[in-house]
Motif scaffolding. Structure first.
Motif, mmCIF file in Angstrom:
data_model
loop_
_atom_site.group_PDB
_atom_site.id
_atom_site.type_symbol
_atom_site.label_atom_id
_atom_site.label_comp_id
_atom_site.label_asym_id
_atom_site.label_seq_id
_atom_site.Cartn_x
_atom_site.Cartn_y
_atom_site.Cartn_z
ATOM 1 N N SER A 124 0.862 -1.171 0.000
ATOM 2 C CA SER A 124 0.000 0.000 0.000
ATOM 3 C C SER A 124 0.903 1.227 0.000
ATOM 4 C CB SER A 124 -0.934 -0.003 1.215
ATOM 5 O OG SER A 124 -0.318 0.579 2.349
ATOM 6 N N ILE B 81 -4.994 -1.201 -1.613
ATOM 7 C CA ILE B 81 -4.786 -2.203 -0.566
ATOM 8 C C ILE B 81 -4.394 -1.553 0.760
ATOM 9 C CG2 ILE B 81 -4.284 -4.011 -2.259
ATOM 10 C CD1 ILE B 81 -1.304 -3.805 -1.428
ATOM 11 N N ILE C 194 -10.922 -3.093 -1.882
ATOM 12 C CA ILE C 194 -9.958 -4.098 -1.427
ATOM 13 C C ILE C 194 -9.839 -5.246 -2.423
ATOM 14 C CG2 ILE C 194 -9.561 -5.866 0.337
ATOM 15 C CD1 ILE C 194 -10.683 -3.821 2.392
ATOM 16 N N SER D 24 0.316 -5.489 3.155
ATOM 17 C CA SER D 24 -0.922 -4.744 3.370
ATOM 18 C C SER D 24 -1.190 -4.651 4.873
ATOM 19 C CB SER D 24 -2.072 -5.414 2.602
ATOM 20 O OG SER D 24 -3.260 -4.656 2.683
ATOM 21 N N THR E 111 -7.598 -5.180 6.331
ATOM 22 C CA THR E 111 -7.723 -5.309 4.873
ATOM 23 C C THR E 111 -7.526 -6.764 4.446
ATOM 24 O OG1 THR E 111 -7.012 -3.037 4.491
ATOM 25 C CG2 THR E 111 -6.723 -4.571 2.672
#
Length: 232
Positions: free
Chosen positions: A58, A88, A149, A172, A176
């Motif tokens: 991310s 993400i 997601i 991540s 999530t």
């Protein structure tokens, strides 16, 4: 064509993780213990002989820091493509960012939803409860959150498959990753214990994900033994 797999790590332990504060889109750095845990992860993945074609995190600082440490221990930093995907990211908790976890999950959410314990709530109920109560209106309702997601991880898998498959190292966030697992296997409990530095493995084939491992700590455990040996 090689099989396509995502090795999805939860980022290393951060300052907010340590003191039990909500950490969604707000960010704190890894602690010294958190950095050591990700060194262990990288060493464990290397010991397992895993090879990675691409690295993805991310765009939040704690995942960028994590994937940098892991790649360094794997010996692949700067040697394979790396990019960031904000899809993400962790859930956004809006005006509740930085609140103590207990205040949100034992106070705010139960009051809004009329439940005794937020641990009994589904992800959909939690997301919509947060969204309803978020005075800043930054948090995402469930339909938006789940699509973000799933699409983020699916895009990583599809792009890798187009390149002939192989393994992706992905970093991540706890909720999530747990949300993705729940979307793929709704019968799994939502209160998954995904430790920092754990690995969840997804295989992608015929435009479908299948789950091969969830919250696997064996790579970190192997790395911890190796690290202890190096430092003696």
């Amino acid at each position: 064509m090689a099989e396509t797999r995502l090795y999805i790590a939860r980022h290393g332990k951060t300052m907010f993780n340590t003191i039990g504060r909500v950490q969604g889109w707000c960010d704190t750095p890894l602690t010294t213990i958190g950095e050591t845990g990700i060194r262990e992860l990288g060493l464990g993945l290397k010991e397992a002989g895993l090879e990675f074609k691409v690295a993805v995190s991310s765009d939040l600082g704690r995942t960028v820091q994590t994937i940098t440490i892991a790649q360094r221990e794997l010996g692949i930093l700067g040697k394979i493509p790396y990019y960031q995907d904000k899809r993400i990211r962790e859930w956004c908790f809006g005006s509740f960012e930085g609140m103590y976890d207990a205040e949100l999950f034992s106070g705010v959410l139960p009051r809004i939803s009329g439940v005794v314990d937020a641990n009994t709530m589904t992800f959909e109920e939690i997301a919509n409860g947060v969204h309803e109560a978020d005075s800043a209106n930054w948090s995402e309702p469930w339909e938006v959150l789940k699509e973000r997601i799933f699409n983020g991880f699916e895009r990583i898998a599809k792009d890798l498959e187009k390149q002939g498959g192989g393994n992706a190292l992905v970093v991540s966030h706890g909720m999530t990753i747990a949300t993705l697992v729940n979307l793929l296997e709704p019968e799994r409990p939502t209160n998954l214990a995904l430790d920092n530095g754990s690995i969840t493995v997804l295989r992608y084939e015929n435009e479908q994900f299948s789950i091969e491992a969830v919250g696997d700590m064996s790579y970190r455990q192997t790395g911890a033994r190796l690290l202890e040996g190096y430092e003696k």
